[in-house]
Design a protein around this motif. Structure first.
Motif, PDB file in Angstrom:
ATOM      1  N   LYS A 116       1.142  -0.866   0.085  1.00 46.06           N
ATOM      2  CA  LYS A 116      -0.657  -0.135  -0.268  1.00 46.06           C
ATOM      3  C   LYS A 116       1.274   1.336  -0.125  1.00 46.06           C
ATOM      4  O   LYS A 116       1.930   1.065   0.564  1.00 46.06           O
ATOM      5  N   GLY A 117       0.545   2.394  -0.635  1.00 45.60           N
ATOM      6  CA  GLY A 117       1.355   3.414  -0.499  1.00 45.60           C
ATOM      7  C   GLY A 117       2.284   3.522  -2.214  1.00 45.60           C
ATOM      8  O   GLY A 117       2.308   2.299  -3.284  1.00 45.60           O
ATOM      9  N   PHE A 118       2.691   4.629  -1.949  1.00 42.71           N
ATOM     10  CA  PHE A 118       3.707   5.161  -3.400  1.00 42.71           C
ATOM     11  C   PHE A 118       5.233   4.186  -3.757  1.00 42.71           C
ATOM     12  O   PHE A 118       5.467   3.864  -1.972  1.00 42.71           O
ATOM     13  N   ASN A 119       5.065   3.453  -4.426  1.00 39.73           N
ATOM     14  CA  ASN A 119       6.184   3.099  -4.865  1.00 39.73           C
ATOM     15  C   ASN A 119       7.221   4.217  -5.418  1.00 39.73           C
ATOM     16  O   ASN A 119       7.606   4.767  -6.205  1.00 39.73           O
ATOM     17  N   TRP A 120       8.616   4.455  -4.226  1.00 41.13           N
ATOM     18  CA  TRP A 120       9.209   5.214  -3.841  1.00 41.13           C
ATOM     19  C   TRP A 120      10.675   4.737  -5.299  1.00 41.13           C
ATOM     20  O   TRP A 120      11.008   5.425  -5.728  1.00 41.13           O
ATOM     21  N   LEU A 143       9.925   5.765  -9.125  1.00 39.08           N
ATOM     22  CA  LEU A 143       9.939   6.775  -8.870  1.00 39.08           C
ATOM     23  C   LEU A 143      11.666   7.009  -8.855  1.00 39.08           C
ATOM     24  O   LEU A 143      12.110   7.723 -10.191  1.00 39.08           O
TER      25      LEU A 143
END
Length: 91
Positions: free
Chosen positions: A5-9, A12
């Motif tokens: 869950k959340g953003f895949n840093w 990026l």
């Protein structure tokens, strides 16, 4: 199974790194193309200058020869030695 869950840093950061290196590579290629074109123009100018230099060296050698100087004085300037009459062809 573990759900993210959340953003895949990581994705990026990898995208930014790849984009940066791609930009650097493209700019270097453009710069190398400009340098290559400039070198081609400089090579042409160098060949022209060498040709002109060789021509001027030949002229200098001719102007240092006394027989050639005498011929030029007679033909171009109409000069003659003492006791000679200069010949001028009809034009």
């Amino acid at each position: 199974m573990k759900e993210k869950k959340g953003f895949n840093w990581f994705a990026l950061i990898m995208f930014v790194v790849v984009a940066y290196f791609a930009t650097v590579l493209i700019s270097q290629q453009v710069h190398l193309t400009h340098v290559s074109e400039s070198q081609h123009v400089a090579d042409k100018r160098l060949e022209t200058a060498k040709s002109e230099n060789e021509k001027l060296r030949k002229q200098l050698d001719e102007l240092q020869d006394l027989n050639n100087i005498e011929r030029l004085a007679r033909e171009d300037l109409g000069l003659a030695k003492a006791g000679e009459l200069p010949y001028q062809p009809a034009r």
